[in-house]
Design a protein around this motif. Sequence first.
Motif, PDB file in Angstrom:
ATOM      1  N   THR A 295       0.983  -1.217  -0.533  1.00 22.72           N
ATOM      2  CA  THR A 295       0.485   0.052   0.000  1.00 22.72           C
ATOM      3  C   THR A 295       0.840   1.200  -0.233  1.00 22.72           C
ATOM      4  OG1 THR A 295      -1.751  -1.071   1.552  1.00 22.72           O
ATOM      5  CG2 THR A 295      -1.683   1.132   1.192  1.00 22.72           C
TER       6      THR A 295
ATOM      7  N   ASP B 110      -7.455  -4.228  -1.317  1.00 22.42           N
ATOM      8  CA  ASP B 110      -7.808  -5.179  -0.826  1.00 22.42           C
ATOM      9  C   ASP B 110      -8.837  -4.951   0.551  1.00 22.42           C
ATOM     10  OD1 ASP B 110      -7.244  -6.566   1.925  1.00 22.42           O
ATOM     11  OD2 ASP B 110      -4.902  -5.188   2.387  1.00 22.42           O
TER      12      ASP B 110
ATOM     13  N   ARG C 170      -8.616  -4.981   4.330  1.00 16.84           N
ATOM     14  CA  ARG C 170      -8.890  -5.000   5.455  1.00 16.84           C
ATOM     15  C   ARG C 170      -8.741  -3.244   5.326  1.00 16.84           C
ATOM     16  NH1 ARG C 170      -3.383  -4.948   4.938  1.00 16.84           N
ATOM     17  NH2 ARG C 170      -3.109  -3.045   6.716  1.00 16.84           N
TER      18      ARG C 170
ATOM     19  N   ALA D  70      -6.448  -0.900   5.402  1.00 19.73           N
ATOM     20  CA  ALA D  70      -6.243  -0.550   3.534  1.00 19.73           C
ATOM     21  C   ALA D  70      -6.515   0.715   3.446  1.00 19.73           C
ATOM     22  CB  ALA D  70      -5.284  -2.439   3.467  1.00 19.73           C
TER      23      ALA D  70
ATOM     24  N   ASP E 129      -3.474  -1.642  -5.646  1.00 18.95           N
ATOM     25  CA  ASP E 129      -3.379  -2.386  -4.404  1.00 18.95           C
ATOM     26  C   ASP E 129      -3.592  -3.344  -3.688  1.00 18.95           C
ATOM     27  OD1 ASP E 129      -1.691  -2.228  -2.014  1.00 18.95           O
ATOM     28  OD2 ASP E 129      -3.412  -1.310  -0.952  1.00 18.95           O
TER      29      ASP E 129
HETATM   30 MG   LIG Z   1      -2.119  -3.297   1.938  1.00 16.34          MG
END
Ligand SMILES: [Mg+2]
Length: 323
Positions: A112, A135, A138, A141, A187
Amino acid sequence: MFESLTEKLGSALRNLRGVGKLTEENMAEALKEVRTALLSADVHFKVAREFVERVQTQCVGQEVLKGVAPGQQIVKIIHDELVKLLGEGSTSLSSARPLKILMVGLHGSGKTTSSAKLGKLLKKRGYRPFVVGCDIYRPAAIDQLEILSKQEELGFYSDRTSQDVPAIGVAALAAAQTATADCVIFDTAGRLQIDQELIEEVKRLHARVQPDEVLLVVDGALGQEAVSVAKAFHDALSLTGLILTKMDGDARGGAALSIKSIANVPIKFIGTGEKTADFDTFYPERLASRILGMGDVVSLVEKAQETIDVKEAEKMAETLRKG
Ligand SMILES: [Mg+2]
Ligand SMILES: Nc1nc2c(ncn2[C@@H]2O[C@H](COP(=O)(O)OP(=O)(O)O)[C@@H](O)[C@H]2O)c(=O)[nH]1
């Protein structure tokens, strides 16, 4: 960066630098120390062995240069081999527009952070980058990426309600196009270990967005273990490059020195700190010089070699003139 390796290589070569004559004994002794230094930096044993063998072969075949001690010549040979090990001239990115970059790697490797850093760097190079939070496991994130994208004024897309990563990727491409971005950085999620389920998900995303670059983000402190991580990702996704992160920390050199020759993927960027500016194109030459810390010797030998080249050229010209 790599202080301990530098110190150990230094002591292995210091004794050799001054010697007037190289004997089989003093060379074998020094090369053994070089090998030990590499191994203790957690360089893959095969890489260390082949490295020493190549240096040895070259030392034997080397023409003695005027004004250069044989030991100094060895320093130059080792320097050049280090550059080769780290990889030469392979850091450029695809010229495709939009340039689609897929960031993959283990959890905590720095994906990230590196996505935002790369966006910042490419913006400086004239791109209009767009980052995408894939992602979905999470939420933090995605927030992290969004905050960084605001800070660096990069385009941003994510969909916190979706569980369909490939669909998020496709929607992101459309959003990027609307925003007239010419570079899209995805990402992705990571796990603590190589995880087949996760790899399958990234593969599906890959199939849908067809990235031009697949960059594996690797923690530089990993050592030779990085090799198996790189291999696993490479087999699944055909990596186009590596980003070594945390090179400011306790990186010993194992990952950097092993990965190119074993996994055969070039290191393209390095992360050198937590801030978005702490990111740079990877220059093998620079790192090799830093590892050896003997730039003076290297340039001395280079000069001596140039003199020889000029002399050879003159000789050749003379021969040609005489017909
Ligand atoms: Mg990450
Ligand atoms: N010192 C240092 N820390 C880094 C670097 N790259 C990432 N980090 C830190 O490593 C941690 C994990 O990074 P993150 O990008 O969240 O990893 P991800 O799980 O792969 O997305 C964060 O605390 C980052 O600040 C680096 O080059 N140097």
